[in-house]
Write an enzyme that holds these catalytic residues in place. Structure first.
Site, PDB file in Angstrom:
ATOM      1  CB  THR A  42      34.794  68.568  79.544  1.00 12.14           C
ATOM      2  OG1 THR A  42      35.643  69.312  78.677  1.00 12.14           O
ATOM      3  CG2 THR A  42      35.507  68.361  80.868  1.00 12.14           C
ATOM      4  CB  SER A  90      31.418  71.562  72.082  1.00  9.99           C
ATOM      5  OG  SER A  90      32.407  72.469  72.513  1.00  9.99           O
ATOM      6  CB  THR A 121      31.642  74.013  78.579  1.00  6.47           C
ATOM      7  OG1 THR A 121      33.067  73.880  78.548  1.00  6.47           O
ATOM      8  CG2 THR A 121      31.062  73.046  79.602  1.00  6.47           C
TER       9      THR A 121
END
Length: 359
Positions: A42, A90, A121
């Protein structure tokens, strides 16, 4: 003059005791060398609208652009260079990718003073714990990310990356292993977890709290990780990226069926982590799988607390979250010769205790 000198010394001592370092650049002659490695996520996301906080494409901006946006301020605190590792979300990275990234971090630390990894994250706590277990250098490794894309109004990406570079440049987290820095807070890799899918203050360490905070006056360290300057036996130069044993997680709940456990065993999975207490059906299949060589780990599926199972052949993850227990299990299976050694590695490196404090 004497009174002024005493007052100055007293104030300086107070700063040291409080654990706050002076503003970056004060009293330093050479800038530390910090390498920022971008993996997408992000923080490198771009959206069609500046008010698209949740609808965007992750990993669209190269890390060089992110650092450039922080100039000239970031150049005043460190000599920053960049490396692009990838531009994915991720969850798209594999453990083989983790292996490559860890080796890259060590190579960069051979010449640099610290490394910052900008990543997504969703699995940041897993990547942080992997690096914590595998990076051989004691130099600072700082992970950061964002909950809003870089292009959005009020994005948390720019301050998070800037603060991560500040923490890395200060070099006070040397021997801390990997740390996570977001929202003006610093967390140990082993303890941190993501608590919200939307809030910028998503990361927390429910059992131990944060290591420190970051403000205009500098970085304040409130505590240190339980283990400092500990080099684990998980040397990736001796562990093949293509031969990492397969491990999985099975979530537990009322009347959970045992079929997934059997399916994993039939698929050749070498280790299994239970997130919670197995149901009778799960446990029955787990016992059968254990007889065929599968290593079993019990972890807590809740936010805090620990598990200490007394079932023979089941390794306790204590307060490690299931996703982190799986990483430790993967590395332990790769490094150990038998299940007993795996249990010993969990006892040594999976616990939150500092060396020598067991009674």
């Amino acid at each position: 003059m004497m009174m002024r000198s005493v007052l100055t010394a007293t104030l300086a001592a107070a700063v040291v005791i409080a654990g706050t370092v002076p503003a970056e650049g004060v009293g330093r002659t050479a800038k530390p060398k910090v390498v920022v490695i971008g993996t997408g996520g992000t923080i490198a996301g771009a959206a069609e609208s500046r008010v698209s906080f949740e609808s965007y494409r992750p990993g669209r901006l190269p890390v060089a652009d992110l650092v450039k946006d922080l100039q000239p301020e970031v150049g005043e605190i460190a000599d920053v260079s960049v490396r692009d590792f990838g531009g994915k979300g991720s969850t798209d990275y594999t453990l083989a990718d983790y292996h490559d990234l860890s080796r890259l971090v060590d190579r960069q630390l051979a010449a640099a003073d610290a490394v910052v990894v900008a990543t997504g994250t969703q699995t940041m706590e897993e990547l942080a714990y992997w690096l914590d277990l595998t990076v051989r250098s004691p130099k600072p490794v700082v992970l950061t990310g964002a909950m809003r894309p870089w292009t959005a109004i009020g994005s948390d990406g720019p301050p998070n990356l800037y603060n991560a570079i500040r923490v890395a440049a200060g070099r006070r987290t040397r021997c801390f292993g990997a740390v996570v820095t977001l929202n003006g807070e610093i967390f140990a890799a082993r303890e941190v977890t993501k608590t919200s899918t939307q809030r910028p203050d998503t990361f927390a360490a429910p059992e131990t709290g944060r290591l420190g905070s970051i403000g205009d006056q500098g970085v304040t360290l409130l505590s240190t990780p339980a283990r400092t300057c500990v080099k684990t036996p998980f040397d990736l130069s001796k562990i093949s990226r293509d031969k990492l044993p397969r491990t999985e997680i099975v979530y537990t709940y009322a009347q959970a069926g045992g079929e997934p456990v059997k399916a994993f065993a039939d698929a050749g999975v070498k280790g299994l982590v239970f997130a919670g207490t197995p149901s009778p059906g799960q446990f029955e299949q787990a016992q059968a799988a254990a007889k065929k060589g599968m290593v079993l780990v019990a972890a807590n599926r809740n936010t805090s607390g620990a598990v200490h199972p007394d079932v023979p052949g089941v390794i306790a993850a204590q307060d490690l979250h299931p996703q982190k227990a799986r990483l430790l299990l993967t590395l332990s299976l790769a490094a150990a010769r038998d299940p007993r050694q795996v249990a010993e590695l969990f006892a040594e490196y999976g616990t939150p205790q500092a060396p020598g404090d067991r009674s």
